[in-house]
Design a protein around this motif. Structure first.
Motif, PDB file in Angstrom:
ATOM      1  N   THR A 133     -22.218  29.087  38.845  1.00 35.41           N
ATOM      2  CA  THR A 133     -21.139  28.106  38.922  1.00 35.41           C
ATOM      3  C   THR A 133     -19.978  28.730  39.697  1.00 35.41           C
ATOM      4  O   THR A 133     -20.023  29.911  40.032  1.00 35.41           O
ATOM      5  CB  THR A 133     -20.614  27.741  37.511  1.00 35.41           C
TER       6      THR A 133
ATOM      7  N   ARG B 140     -24.021  22.930  32.217  1.00 42.80           N
ATOM      8  CA  ARG B 140     -25.089  21.915  32.164  1.00 42.80           C
ATOM      9  C   ARG B 140     -25.087  21.095  33.447  1.00 42.80           C
ATOM     10  O   ARG B 140     -26.137  20.737  33.985  1.00 42.80           O
ATOM     11  CB  ARG B 140     -24.901  20.986  30.965  1.00 42.80           C
ATOM     12  N   GLY B 141     -23.874  20.799  33.942  1.00 39.76           N
ATOM     13  CA  GLY B 141     -23.762  20.059  35.194  1.00 39.76           C
ATOM     14  C   GLY B 141     -24.359  20.829  36.356  1.00 39.76           C
ATOM     15  O   GLY B 141     -24.957  20.243  37.270  1.00 39.76           O
TER      16      GLY B 141
ATOM     17  N   ASP C  58     -11.379  21.226  35.839  1.00 43.87           N
ATOM     18  CA  ASP C  58     -12.485  20.664  36.618  1.00 43.87           C
ATOM     19  C   ASP C  58     -12.503  21.161  38.057  1.00 43.87           C
ATOM     20  O   ASP C  58     -13.523  21.081  38.742  1.00 43.87           O
ATOM     21  CB  ASP C  58     -12.412  19.130  36.612  1.00 43.87           C
TER      22      ASP C  58
ATOM     23  N   GLU D 181     -24.591  27.265  26.376  1.00 41.30           N
ATOM     24  CA  GLU D 181     -24.810  25.985  25.710  1.00 41.30           C
ATOM     25  C   GLU D 181     -26.211  26.029  25.112  1.00 41.30           C
ATOM     26  O   GLU D 181     -27.187  26.244  25.836  1.00 41.30           O
ATOM     27  CB  GLU D 181     -24.729  24.835  26.731  1.00 41.30           C
TER      28      GLU D 181
ATOM     29  N   SER E 176     -22.152  25.525  21.219  1.00 41.56           N
ATOM     30  CA  SER E 176     -21.683  26.167  22.444  1.00 41.56           C
ATOM     31  C   SER E 176     -20.846  27.394  22.133  1.00 41.56           C
ATOM     32  O   SER E 176     -20.210  27.499  21.076  1.00 41.56           O
ATOM     33  CB  SER E 176     -20.938  25.179  23.337  1.00 41.56           C
TER      34      SER E 176
ATOM     35  N   GLU F 200     -21.352  32.759  28.669  1.00 41.53           N
ATOM     36  CA  GLU F 200     -20.885  31.441  28.233  1.00 41.53           C
ATOM     37  C   GLU F 200     -22.154  30.619  28.096  1.00 41.53           C
ATOM     38  O   GLU F 200     -22.938  30.544  29.044  1.00 41.53           O
ATOM     39  CB  GLU F 200     -19.977  30.867  29.324  1.00 41.53           C
TER      40      GLU F 200
ATOM     41  N   ASP G 257     -24.091  30.585  31.700  1.00 41.99           N
ATOM     42  CA  ASP G 257     -23.296  30.460  32.925  1.00 41.99           C
ATOM     43  C   ASP G 257     -23.004  31.844  33.486  1.00 41.99           C
ATOM     44  O   ASP G 257     -22.187  32.590  32.955  1.00 41.99           O
ATOM     45  CB  ASP G 257     -21.991  29.731  32.585  1.00 41.99           C
TER      46      ASP G 257
ATOM     47  N   ASP H 180     -19.121  23.095  35.089  1.00 44.00           N
ATOM     48  CA  ASP H 180     -19.822  22.914  33.817  1.00 44.00           C
ATOM     49  C   ASP H 180     -21.256  23.446  33.935  1.00 44.00           C
ATOM     50  O   ASP H 180     -22.003  23.042  34.835  1.00 44.00           O
ATOM     51  CB  ASP H 180     -19.846  21.417  33.483  1.00 44.00           C
TER      52      ASP H 180
END
Lengths: 818, 169
Positions: free
Chosen positions: A364, A151-152, A728, A304, A195, A302, A327, A149
Motif C-alpha cells: 500500500t 483490504r482495498g 484516505d 485484518e 483488526s 497491520e 499491510d 486500506d
C-alpha cells in the motif's frame, strides 16, 4: 573494543565457595557510564571534519517525480552536495528486497510510494544548514491516486508497483491436519473479524549513522545503531557494491532501544556511506522524530483477520481457520517478514491439531514494515483469544471453562504443534489455575479491586470492572533458517533435505589477559538488555572468577562471523549456551597449557577457581601466570559457537527442512489484568496487571523482571493507545509523539509478577528467553479483560488499539440498554 | 567540558551568551536558532543530554535551568543567557554516584538508558521540591518523561529509594 564497563563496584560480592553468580539478580555493569552521561550512543559519535546529512522527503503518498531541481540548494552556503536517485544509480546497487521482483533504490527512483519516502540527500556543514538546503530543493510531482486500506489493496484498482502488476506481493495457504473434516464434524463454527492497527517499537533513540570512506583501503567504517549488524550487513555492502570485508558496521555498546525496528535502517547507512565516498569526509545522519514516525521505515504489522473456530457443544475446540491480510507498506522490506512466525505458536496454549493458515501480504502507499517485539505473533494471539471468547459467548459457556478444557496438558510435553514447531515444557493448566487463585485471593475479596460490592457500586457510576485470565506462549530463540522461506522456491521445499538446513549459531570469544582478567567479545549488538552483565556473570561461574574480572566488548560486522544476533529473545539461550561452551573450551586450553608448562599429562592437572593445580604436588598457576606463559595466545584465546538448540534434535527435522518457523523454547505467561472501562468517556484504565511468568531458568532475575515490566508496558500501549493512522490520501496522522501516544508513567499500571521456573530440556542452561513477553501476551490479555468488563454491555474488543473513541462508538452502538 | 565554536559559519548571525553549566561559567557565541540541547551536546560536549523527539514530549533532554526542569530541545541557547544549568554530568561526585543515580542503578530503573538522564534530572527537581513524594506525586513529577524500556515500576522504586537516601544524608 567499544563499551567500556563501569568500574568494578564495591558491592560486587566475593566469590564464596560453590555459590554461583548465575541465577542472581546482579546489578548491571552497563549502568555507571549511562547514569553519568558517559555512554556513547551513535548520536554522540562526532569525528573531526564531519559533514551532516538531511533528507528531502516526499509529501505525497503516490506520485511521479517529474523533476528535481537542486540548484538553489547547492547555492546555500555550507551545502556540499545533493544526491538524487540518478546520482546513486550511476555507482551503486539497489537495496536487497524482501521478495523477488522488486528493486528499491536508496532514494526514490522516478516515483514516490509513501509520504516521507526519501527523494534526495543533502549534505552540509551542519544539520541546521542541511535542513536549510533541504527546503531549497524543488521537486515537481505529478500525483496519482493512492491505496491505503489493506483490504482495498487486494482489489488492485491502484497498483503500487506497476511492474509487479499486483499489490499482493505474496500469499500462501497452509493446511495442517484434516481441517475440512474438523469443520464438518464439529457441532458449530464460530467466526468473526478482528483488526490490529499499525504500531511499532518507537525507541527513544532514533536511527543514526556516521559513515567514513577510507580511500587508501577502499573500504568503509560505518558506526550505526542497526540491529542484527552481522546478519543484515548484506543490505549495506551489497547496496554499496562492496564485499563483506570492506564494509565495517560497528554498533556502539549503547543503543537507545530497538525492539526489532532498527533491523531495517540500512537505507541511512547506505546513503551516508555514499555521500562520504563522494565527498571524502565523514558524514553523519541522525533521523529526527518526525522523520522517524512519518517515513522512517519503522512501522510494524497491520492486519485484518477473518478467523473461524470449529467447536463442539461441550467446548472442545476441533479446528482453527485463520485468514488475514498484512499491510506491508510500500516495499517488501528485507529481511522482515512477520506473517510466518505465528505458525510457531499457531494454537497458542490450546490443543488444536487441525489448522488452516492463509495470509496475503499486500503493498500500500504507506511506510514499509519492519520488525517489532514479538515479530508478528502479538496480533495472532490476540485474534485467537478473541475467537475463543466469541465461541464461549455462542456456546453460553464460561470462558474460563472453555479455556481450561482446551489447554495443552503437562503430560503432552514436549508438544508438537500441527505446524511442526515443538513446545519444550510447561504446565499451562497449573499456571491458569494459579493466576485465578492469585486474583481471587488478592482482589475478589473484601477491599479488593474486584470486591463484588465495589464492582457493583462502580457500575452505578458507569465504570465497568473486569478480569479474564488467559495463558500465552512466548516462542523463543529465532535463527533457524526459515526467514527466507518466501524468497525460496516453495515447490522445492518439500524435497529439501535436513542437510540443506543452515545452522545459525551464536559466537562468543574471549582471551585471558596478562593481568589475569578476561576479555570477552560478543558477536552481536545490544540495546539495553544487559548482555555485558549476563556474559560477565555466566563466564565468571565457568571460570571460577568474579564478574568484575571479566570485561565484555563487542565485535563489528567484519570481525564477527556472519551470524544471527539479538532477536526473538534469543540471547538468554544463545549467549548462555555460548558462554558455557566457551568456558569449557578455555578451561581445557588452560589445563593443556599448564600441563605443557609442567611437562606432565593433562590428567595430572585440574582447573579450579581461576587457577590450574597440579594434582600431585599442589603447585598452581593463576590466570595471570598462564597468560604470561602463552606468548602466542595459542591457549589463552578461545572462541565457541553455540548452535541453535533445535538443530541438535531430530524432532525438529521436518520443520527445519520445510522452512517452517522453529522456536524451540516455549516461555509462557498467565495474565490477569484488572481493567476498568468508563462507559461515558470510553477510557480504559488498567488498575493492576497480574502476571505469572515462566521463562525457564532465570539467569538474572532482575533483568528478567525488567524485561517483563517493559514488555507489558509496550503491550499496554499497543492495546490502548498507539497507532499510526492514515487518512484516505495516504497522509500519516501520527507524526509527532503528541499523536503517536506512547505510554507514560500515567498509563502503565502496577505490575504484580510471579515467576515459576520450568527449565527447557532443549537448551544448555534451561533458559527459554524472555525478551518479547508482555508485548506478545499483553494486548490479548487486556482485550480479554475488557471483554469481561464490558460483558453487561455486550461490547467486545474487535479492533486494536481499543482507544476511547472506539470504545465509545461500540458502547453507543450496543443494543444493550444502560 | 570542551568548547567548539567553529561550527558557526562567519556569514550567519550570532549572539554572545554567558551560562553557568554544572558550576562552570562559559561565554560564547551561538546562533539564535541553535537549540539549547544542541548547544549543550555539541558546544559543551555534554552528551548526557539526549535528544529523543525535539518537540517536548519525551523528556530525554531534560536539564535544570535555575533549578527548574526544562526540555532543552524546546529552548534556544540564547534563552539560557545568564542562567545556571545543571545536567546529569554534574551529579556524580568524583566518580561516586549521586543518590538518585545510585538508586536508579540499584532498582534496575534503566535499560537502554536513552531516557535516563532526563528521568534523573526530573527526579532531582521533584525531590528538591518535595523530598518525600508519594506515588501520586511521583507520577505527576515524572509524567513529562517517556521511558520505552522499563515500564516505570522500577522508576517509582528508584525515586523512593533516592528520597530515603537523600533524607539520610
Amino acid at each position: 573494543m567499544s563499551g567500556t564497563q563501569s568500574p568494578p563496584e564495591a558491592d560486587v560480592e566475593e566469590r564464596a565457595g560453590e555459590a554461583e553468580f548465575t541465577g542472581r539478580g546482579l546489578e548491571r555493569v552497563e549502568d555507571h557510564r549511562i547514569l553519568t552521561g558517559r555512554a556513547e550512543y551513535v548520536h554522540d559519535v562526532a569525528p573531526e571534519n564531519c559533514l551532516h546529512m538531511a533528507l528531502v522527503r516526499s509529501m505525497h503518498a503516490h506520485a511521479d517525480i517529474v523533476d528535481i531541481d537542486v540548484s538553489a540548494a547547492l547555492e546555500v552556503p555550507g551545502c556540499e552536495a545533493v544526491l538524487t536517485a540518478e546520482d546513486i544509480k550511476e555507482r551503486y546497487n539497489p537495496m536487497p528486497c524482501g521478495l523477488n521482483g522488486f528493486e528499491e533504490w536508496s532514494l526514490a527512483d522516478g516515483k514516490v510510494r509513501y509520504v516521507g519516502e526519501p527523494v534526495a540527500a543533502v549534505v552540509a556543514t551542519d544539520r541546521y544548514v542541511a535542513e536549510d538546503a533541504v527546503d531549497a530543493v524543488v521537486v515537481d510531482y505529478e500525483t496519482r491516486d493512492c491505496v491505503v486500506d489493506p483490504r482495498g489493496a487486494l482489489e488492485d484498482d491502484v497498483v503500487v508497483h506497476e511492474e509487479f502488476g499486483s499489490n499482493v506481493a505474496d500469499r500462501e495457504e497452509l493446511v495442517f491436519g484434516d481441517v475440512e473434516g474438523a469443520f464438518e464434524d464439529a457441532d458449530r463454527v464460530v467466526e468473526s473479524s478482528y483488526s490490529w492497527g499499525r504500531i511499532s517499537g518507537v525507541p527513544l533513540e532514533t536511527a543514526g549513522v556516521v559513515a567514513q570512506y577510507d580511500d587508501d583501503a577502499d573500504s568503509f567504517d560505518i558506526d550505526c545503531n542497526i540491529q542484527l549488524h552481522t546478519l543484515v550487513d548484506d543490505t549495506v555492502y551489497e547496496t554499496l557494491g562492496y564485499g563483506p570485508d570492506d564494509v565495517h558496521l560497528n554498533v556502539p555498546a549503547d543503543v537507545g532501544g530497538s525492539f526489532g525496528t532498527k533491523i531495517a535502517i540500512h537505507r541511512y547507512c547506505c546513503l551516508a556511506a555514499m555521500a562520504s565516498q563522494q565527498l571524502e569526509r565523514p558524514v553523519k545522519f541522525v533521523e529526527d522524530r518526525i522523520e522517524n514516525l512519518q517515513g522512517g521505515d519503522m512501522h510494524s504489522s497491520e492486519r485484518e483477520y477473518e478467523v473461524k473456530l470449529a467447536v463442539d457443544d461441550d467446548g472442545t475446540i476441533r479446528g482453527l481457520d485463520v485468514w488475514f491480510v498484512d499491510d506491508f507498506g510500500a516495499w517488501p522490506r528485507y529481511p522482515v517478514n512477520q506473517v510466518l512466525k505465528p505458525l510457531s505458536v499457531v494454537s497458542n496454549a490450546y490443543d488444536i491439531q487441525d489448522v488452516r493458515y492463509e495470509y496475503e501480504l499486500v503493498l500500500t502507499n504507506k511506510t514499509s514494515q519492519t520488525a517489532y517485539r514479538g515479530f508478528g505473533v502479538p496480533s495472532h494471539i490476540y485474534a485467537l483469544e478473541m475467537i475463543v471468547e466469541e465461541a464461549a459467548r455462542e456456546l453460553g459457556m464460561d470462558p474460563d471453562e472453555l479455556r481450561r478444557r482446551n489447554l495443552i496438558a503437562p503430560d503432552q510435553m514436549p508438544y508438537e504443534l500441527p505446524t511442526k514447531n515443538i513446545y519444550d515444557s510447561g504446565d499451562f493448566p497449573e499456571a491458569f489455575e494459579e493466576i485465578q487463585r492469585i486474583v481471587d485471593e488478592h482482589e475478589r475479596c473484601e477491599g479488593g479491586l474486584l470486591d463484588p460490592e465495589v464492582v457493583a457500586a462502580k457500575r452505578e457510576e458507569g465504570k465497568y470492572r473486569g478480569v479474564r485470565p488467559t495463558v500465552h506462549i512466548e516462542p523463543g530463540v529465532s535463527g533457524s533458517d526459515w526467514t527466507d522461506r518466501q524468497r525460496s522456491d516453495r515447490a522445492e521445499l518439500d524435497d529439501r533435505d535436513r542437510d540443506d538446513v543452515a545452522e545459525l549459531p551464536e559466537h562468543l570469544r574471549a582471551e585471558v589477559l596478562a593481568d589475569g582478567t578476561v576479555k570477552a567479545y560478543i558477536a552481536t549488538d545490544t540495546s539495553g538488555q544487559g548482555h555485558q552483565t549476563l556474559v560477565s556473570q555466566l563466564l565468571a561461574d565457568e571460570l571460577g572468577v568474579l564478574p568484575s574480572d571479566i570485561e565484555v566488548g563487542y565485535l563489528d560486522s567484519v570481525e564477527a562471523p556472519t551470524e544471527y544476533g539479538t532477536a526473538a529473545s534469543r540471547m538468554a539461550v544463545m549467549l548462555s549456551g555460548a558462554t558455557a561452551g566457551l568456558g569449557r573450551t578455555l578451561v581445557e586450553n588452560l589445563e593443556a597449557l599448564a600441563a605443557r608448562e609442567w611437562d606432565c599429562g593433562v590428567a595430572e592437572v585440574a582447573y579450579r577457581d581461576g587457577r590450574v593445580e597440579r594434582v600431585d604436588t599442589g603447585e598452581s598457576l593463576s590466570l595471570a601466570d598462564l597468560a604470561n606463559r602463552d606468548a602466542d595466545g595459542e591457549f589463552v584465546r578461545a572462541s565457541y559457537d553455540y548452535e541453535h538448540p533445535a538443530s541438535q534434535l531430530e524432532e525438529f527435522d521436518e520443520a527445519l527442512s520445510r522452512k517452517f518457523p522453529v522456536y524451540p523454547t516455549a516461555a509462557f505467561a498467565a495474565n490477569a489484568p484488572i481493567v476498568e472501562v468508563d462507559a461515558k468517556t470510553g477510557e480504559v484504565d488498567i488498575l493492576k496487571f497480574y502476571s505469572l511468568r515462566d521463562c525457564g531458568t532465570q539467569l538474572n532475575p532482575t533483568i528478567v523482571e525488567g524485561q517483563a515490566h517493559g514488555g507489558i508496558a509496550q503491550g499496554v500501549g499497543a492495546a490502548l493507545q498507539e497507532e499510526f493512522g492514515y487518512d484516505d490520501a495516504g497522509q500519516p496522522q501520527a507524526i509527532t509523539l503528541f499523536d503517536y501516544k506512547l505510554p507514560s508513567i500515567e498509563n502503565v499500571p502496577e505490575i504484580k509478577l510471579e515467576h515459576t521456573e520450568t527449565p527447557s530440556p532443549f537448551t544448555e542452561t534451561g533458559a527459554k528467553g524472555t525478551g518479547e513477553g508482555g508485548m506478545i501476551d499483553g494486548p490479548a490479555a487486556i482485550a480479554a479483560s475488557i471483554n469481561a468488563a464490558l460483558e453487561p454491555l455486550d461490547v467486545t474488543v474487535d479492533q486494536i488499539p481499543f482507544t476511547p473513541n472506539r470504545v465509545r462508538e461500540r458502547i453507543r452502538n450496543s443494543s444493550v440498554e444502560r | 567540558m570542551s568548547t567548539d565554536d567553529t561550527s558557526v559559519p562567519a556569514d550567519r548571525p550570532t549572539e554572545e551568551i554567558t551560562v553557568t553549566v554544572n558550576g562552570e561559567t562559559v561565554t560564547t557565541e551561538v546562533e539564535p536558532r541553535h537549540k539549547l540541547s544542541d548547544f549543550l551536546r555539541e558546544h559543551l560536549g555534554l552528551r548526557g543530554v539526549r535528544v529523543g523527539c525535539e518537540h517536548g514530549v519525551c523528556g530525554a533532554c531534560t536539564v535544570l535551568m535555575d533549578g527548574d526542569a526544562v526540555k532543552s530541545c524546546l529552548s534556544y541557547a540564547v534563552q539560557a543567557d545568564g542562567a545556571e544549568l545543571e545536567t546529569v554530568e554534574g551529579l556524580a561526585d568524583d566518580g561516586s554516584l549521586h543518590p538518585i543515580q545510585q538508586s536508579f542503578h540499584e532498582e534496575h530503573a534503566l535499560q537502554c538508558g536513552f531516557c535516563t538522564s532526563g528521568f534523573v534530572m526530573a527526579t532531582k527537581e521533584l525531590l528538591n521540591e518535595n523530598p518525600d513524594p508519594d506515588d501520586e506525586e511521583i507520577r505527576e513529577g515524572l509524567a513529562d518523561n517517556i521511558c520505552r524500556c522499563t515500564g516505570y515500576q522500577n522508576i517509582y522504586e528508584a525515586v523512593n529509594r533516592a528520597a530515603d537516601r537523600m533524607e539520610d544524608e
